[in-house]
Write an enzyme that holds these catalytic residues in place. Structure first.
Site, short mmCIF file in Angstrom:
data_model
loop_
_atom_site.label_atom_id
_atom_site.label_comp_id
_atom_site.label_asym_id
_atom_site.label_seq_id
_atom_site.Cartn_x
_atom_site.Cartn_y
_atom_site.Cartn_z
N GLU A 118 0.83 -1.21 0.00
CA GLU A 118 0.00 0.00 0.00
C GLU A 118 0.86 1.25 0.00
O GLU A 118 1.97 1.26 0.55
CB GLU A 118 -0.90 0.00 1.24
CG GLU A 118 -1.85 1.17 1.38
CD GLU A 118 -2.91 1.19 0.29
OE1 GLU A 118 -2.62 1.78 -0.78
OE2 GLU A 118 -3.98 0.61 0.51
N ASN B 101 -1.08 4.78 -1.06
CA ASN B 101 -2.11 5.81 -0.93
C ASN B 101 -3.45 5.15 -0.63
O ASN B 101 -4.02 4.45 -1.47
CB ASN B 101 -2.19 6.60 -2.25
CG ASN B 101 -3.18 7.75 -2.18
OD1 ASN B 101 -3.89 7.93 -1.18
ND2 ASN B 101 -3.25 8.54 -3.23
N GLU C 70 -1.56 -3.49 -4.01
CA GLU C 70 -1.97 -3.88 -2.67
C GLU C 70 -2.30 -5.38 -2.58
O GLU C 70 -2.77 -5.98 -3.55
CB GLU C 70 -3.21 -3.09 -2.23
CG GLU C 70 -3.06 -1.59 -2.29
CD GLU C 70 -3.49 -1.00 -3.63
OE1 GLU C 70 -3.73 0.21 -3.67
OE2 GLU C 70 -3.60 -1.77 -4.62
N ASP D 120 7.10 -3.88 24.52
CA ASP D 120 5.99 -3.51 23.63
C ASP D 120 6.26 -4.02 22.21
O ASP D 120 6.64 -3.27 21.31
CB ASP D 120 5.82 -1.98 23.63
CG ASP D 120 4.58 -1.52 22.88
OD1 ASP D 120 3.70 -2.37 22.62
OD2 ASP D 120 4.50 -0.32 22.56
N SER E 193 2.07 3.97 15.52
CA SER E 193 2.39 2.89 16.45
C SER E 193 2.60 1.57 15.74
O SER E 193 1.87 1.23 14.80
CB SER E 193 1.27 2.72 17.47
OG SER E 193 1.30 3.71 18.44
#
Length: 252
Positions: free
Chosen positions: A81, A83, A91, A113, A208
């Site tokens: 991907e 845009n 994609e 994490d 994240s």
């Protein structure tokens, strides 16, 4: 999410074998990435919406942040991907078979994490979709790494970017990050800080789980931070080098 806290050389042959208060993250002070230049970049989506980034490790596995965890059945993985606003033909989309957060992840401190995602079906490796490599060791302080993501592009928390963004940041000594004027001891040995001496270059909300890479090797996972782009509070990343054994115990 970076949970405000947050949070190339493509290894073609090798990669196919290998490859913020606290708020979630975004790219601040960066530029739009060249389409296809970060083929390991993953969008983790829930109910049709981008929630976190990730790093493709091989055709079956994705690396992300444990604070991005959600029910496997609610997630969709998008690779190739660039845009979100257009169908580019590069994609690939697949479901999630299993979500594996690190067993020692602490949601209060964000220690450990890190998370693995097993795909329901393997993706096809090609020019637009190619894994990143795992590190043999952590890079030295002051090393430049590149962070990518579709997160917010302004510290105020503007809407996420439709186009993949990139920003260069430099790793910062842990001692400096743990000073009383910065994170005051909150950065553990499983984390590292990266940013710019004058601030302004950072990851932020929506970034994240995404990668911090150098020469096609993933050294960091966007984890947390205070605000975005503040010179006193650089982004905090999970130190991938500390988890290579744990990662390989699953993906190999």
């Amino acid at each position: 999410m970076r949970v405000l806290v947050f949070i190339a050389l493509v290894c073609y042959t090798a990669a196919q074998q290998c490859g913020r208060s606290y708020f979630p993250d975004r790219i601040i002070g960066g530029t739009e990435a060249t389409p296809g230049s970060f083929p390991w970049m993953v969008s983790i989506q829930q109910n049709g919406y981008h929630i976190c980034g990730g790093t493709l490790l091989n055709s079956h596995w994705v690396l992300s942040a444990a604070h991005c965890q959600a029910s496997a059945s609610s997630l969709r993985i998008i690779v190739g991907e660039h845009n979100f606003g257009s169908l580019e033909g590069t994609e690939q989309s697949t479901g999630v078979q299993e979500v594996i957060p690190h067993p020692n992840f602490d949601p209060l401190t964000f220690d450990n994490d890190i998370m693995l995602i097993r795909l329901s079906y393997p993706v096809n490796i090609n020019t637009w979709v190619s894994p990143a490599c795992l590190p043999a060791a952590m890079v030295a302080d002051g090393t430049r790494v590149t962070v990518t993501g579709w997160g917010s592009t302004h510290p105020s928390g503007s809407p996420y970017s439709y186009r993949l963004q990139r920003v260069n940041v430099h790793t910062i000594p842990r001692r400096q990050c743990n000073s009383p004027h910065s994170y005051n001891g909150r950065v553990t040995s499983n984390m590292f800080c990266a940013g710019h001496p004058n601030g302004g270059n950072d990851s932020c909300q929506g970034d994240s789980g995404g990668p911090g890479v150098r020469s096609g090797t993933v050294y960091g996972v966007v984890s947390w931070g205070y605000g975005c782009g503040d010179a006193r509070y650089p982004g905090v990343y999970t130190k991938v080098a500390n988890y290579v054994g744990w990662i390989n115990s699953y993906i190999n």
